[in-house]
Design an enzyme around this catalytic site. Structure first.
Site, PDB file in Angstrom:
ATOM      1  N   GLU A   1     -22.833  13.737  53.883  1.00 39.31           N
ATOM      2  CA  GLU A   1     -23.263  13.469  52.751  1.00 39.31           C
ATOM      3  C   GLU A   1     -23.602  11.855  52.801  1.00 39.31           C
ATOM      4  O   GLU A   1     -22.571  10.938  52.780  1.00 39.31           O
ATOM      5  CB  GLU A   1     -22.292  13.503  51.675  1.00 39.31           C
ATOM      6  CG  GLU A   1     -22.810  13.402  50.319  1.00 39.31           C
ATOM      7  CD  GLU A   1     -22.941  12.269  49.551  1.00 39.31           C
ATOM      8  OE1 GLU A   1     -24.175  11.848  49.408  1.00 39.31           O
ATOM      9  OE2 GLU A   1     -21.987  11.619  49.402  1.00 39.31           O
TER      10      GLU A   1
ATOM     11  N   CYS B   1     -23.251   6.270  46.124  1.00 34.25           N
ATOM     12  CA  CYS B   1     -24.439   6.656  46.656  1.00 34.25           C
ATOM     13  C   CYS B   1     -25.647   7.534  45.647  1.00 34.25           C
ATOM     14  O   CYS B   1     -26.870   7.282  45.856  1.00 34.25           O
ATOM     15  CB  CYS B   1     -24.094   7.938  47.492  1.00 34.25           C
ATOM     16  SG  CYS B   1     -23.199   9.258  46.735  1.00 34.25           S
TER      17      CYS B   1
END
Length: 486
Positions: A252, A286
């Protein structure tokens, strides 16, 4: 004595008990003040070797433990996040620079991750298959063994627990390497919670350390799966090394998510959502909104309103003041943000507000006239910076939004929901929100990105977690030994 009392973990690592760290100590620093909060133990490659071997041994018995007992441990862990919320919130605020609301969100998600994971042991873990022979044939999900988790600083609790909880629930052991900058929130807190929840010793190991510790974790033969959250550059190295050792790596990674504002959007509502998307937790997420794509009919008003909102957001120490933004995690990250802002202005972007800092406190920044030649538009900034670009048609904005190496999150603001859904289908991302900004997370929902943002949804929801942390085994059963012509 508090739940996270420093005497327990000072200069130590967790291997089922708190033991002296082979790699010495490092300072736990409060970024808002520079004060020392404690001293965490540093792991070495040797610690990884010992922990992985012990984890593999403990895992066999844990996998054989009745499913309802594993589920009970996860439920108790979920309760503990709420029971000790006041102390844990203070650590999240001081160690990671979170405002209290963001800390509360992390604690809520941590509890939900454990509750969701507690349902996994009783989940159907296989299926019956047809067979050409007179036998029972099935595909069965079995624990992978030892899972290595490498987590970052920005949401240290969430980004550790979302792998640790489901991996444990499904019968695995875990070796966790939290970022040393947030090793208490991202590591010590989990060790203490699972200690109190009754997890058998040896199933969870917490080894803060640098790249050498991460490399040892990936290379160790006892570790079968790597769950990594971090930058795209680091993720490429993790994936390459894991592939060399024939291990699955769930990655991720970074993002540069677009927020699209169509011509029918409500301008007052959009700028509120946009500010949250770019400035929440100082942009150190993110999913942060990294590109604001605004229809030309709304562009000037949008830029002005967003800049007005940004200019009034208070920035300061979240432990002592009522602020909207806390500190950047460290000077290196702050300097990277400022270099991108400065280079963007030099490339032709207009600095509407912000672009300044005091210590580690960076002002929320709005850049107008952003385009593909502007560094803060092209790259993941990981700071409170909102580059704004204009577009004229749906076809143009679909192309602009898709023109990125990343593919994590997407937000589309419009009064026409069907139009928003149709537009989202044209832009490759792992997450899409209609009439919301790009930063969202729920424990039961699939989470992950495509392209340079990662290897797809490997977190959230039963399907993603079972896929991530188990192996598939083909099993057949016959009543009698099969006969063959030999």
């Amino acid at each position: 004595m508090g739940f996270l009392d420093g005497e327990k973990w000072h200069g130590r690592v967790f291997t089922g008990s708190w033991v002296p760290a082979e790699g010495g100590e490092s300072t736990v620093t409060e970024p808002a003040t520079g004060d020392e909060l404690g001293r965490i133990g540093g792991a070495t490659a040797g610690d990884v070797t010992r922990s992985a071997a012990r984890a593999a041994e403990a895992q066999r018995e844990w996998a054989a433990t009745p499913f309802h007992e594993r589920a009970a441990v996860l439920r108790r862990a979920g309760d503990l996040w709420s029971r000790h919320a006041d102390e844990l919130r203070d650590w999240l605020v001081r160690e990671s620079g979170s405002i209290p609301g963001k800390a509360d969100f992390e604690l809520h998600v941590a509890a939900q991750e454990c509750y969701e994971a507690s349902a996994l042991p009783s989940h159907s873990l296989g299926e019956l298959l047809p067979s050409e022979a007179p036998r029972l044939s099935m595909a069965r999900r079995v624990p992978a063994g030892v899972v290595g988790v490498i987590s970052p600083f920005n949401a240290p609790l969430i980004l550790s627990i979302r792998s640790v909880a489901p991996a444990l629930a499904l019968g695995n052991a875990v070796v966790l390497k939290p970022d040393p900058r947030t090793a208490v929130c991202g590591g010590v807190a989990l060790a203490r919670v699972f200690e109190e929840a009754g997890l058998p010793a040896g199933l969870l190991h917490v080894l803060p350390g640098g790249a050498d510790v991460g490399q040892a974790l990936i290379e160790d033969p006892h570790v079968r799966i790597i769950s990594f959250t971090g930058s795209t550059a680091a993720g490429r190295a993790v994936g390459e090394l894991a592939g060399r050792h024939l291990k699955r790596a769930h990655l991720e990674l970074g993002g540069n998510s677009a927020l699209i504002v169509l011509d029918d959007a409500d301008i007052e509502q959009t700028t509120s959502a946009a500010a949250w998307g770019s400035f929440f937790h100082q942009g150190q997420i993110c999913m942060t909104t990294g590109r604001h794509l605004v229809h030309e009919s709304l562009y000037d008003d949008y830029v002005a309103r967003l800049a007005e909102t940004a200019s009034h957001l208070p920035v300061g120490n979240p432990a002592t003041d009522q602020v909207a933004l806390g500190p950047i995690i460290d000077a290196a990250q702050r300097d990277k943000i400022h270099r991108l802002v400065t280079a963007s202005v030099e490339a032709g972007a207009g600095l509407v507000t912000g672009g300044e800092y005091d210590g580690l406190f960076y002002r929320p920044t709005v850049l107008a006239a952003a385009a593909s030649s502007v560094p803060a538009y092209d790259e993941e900034v990981f700071g409170p910076v909102a580059p704004v670009a204009r577009f004229g048609s749906v076809d143009e904005v679909a192309a602009l939004a898709a023109d990125s190496e990343y593919g994590l999150s997407l937000g589309i603001l419009t009064r026409d929901v069907n139009k928003g859904l149709a537009l989202a289908d044209r832009i490759p991302t792992g997450i899409a929100h209609i009439n919301d900004q790009t930063v969202n997370d729920e424990a039961h929902a699939p989470f992950g990105g495509v392209r340079a943002s990662g290897t797809g949804s490997r977190f959230g929801g039963a399907a993603a977690n079972v896929e991530a942390f188990t192996e598939t085994r083909w099993v057949t059963v016959r009543g009698d030994v099969a006969g063959y012509p030999f």
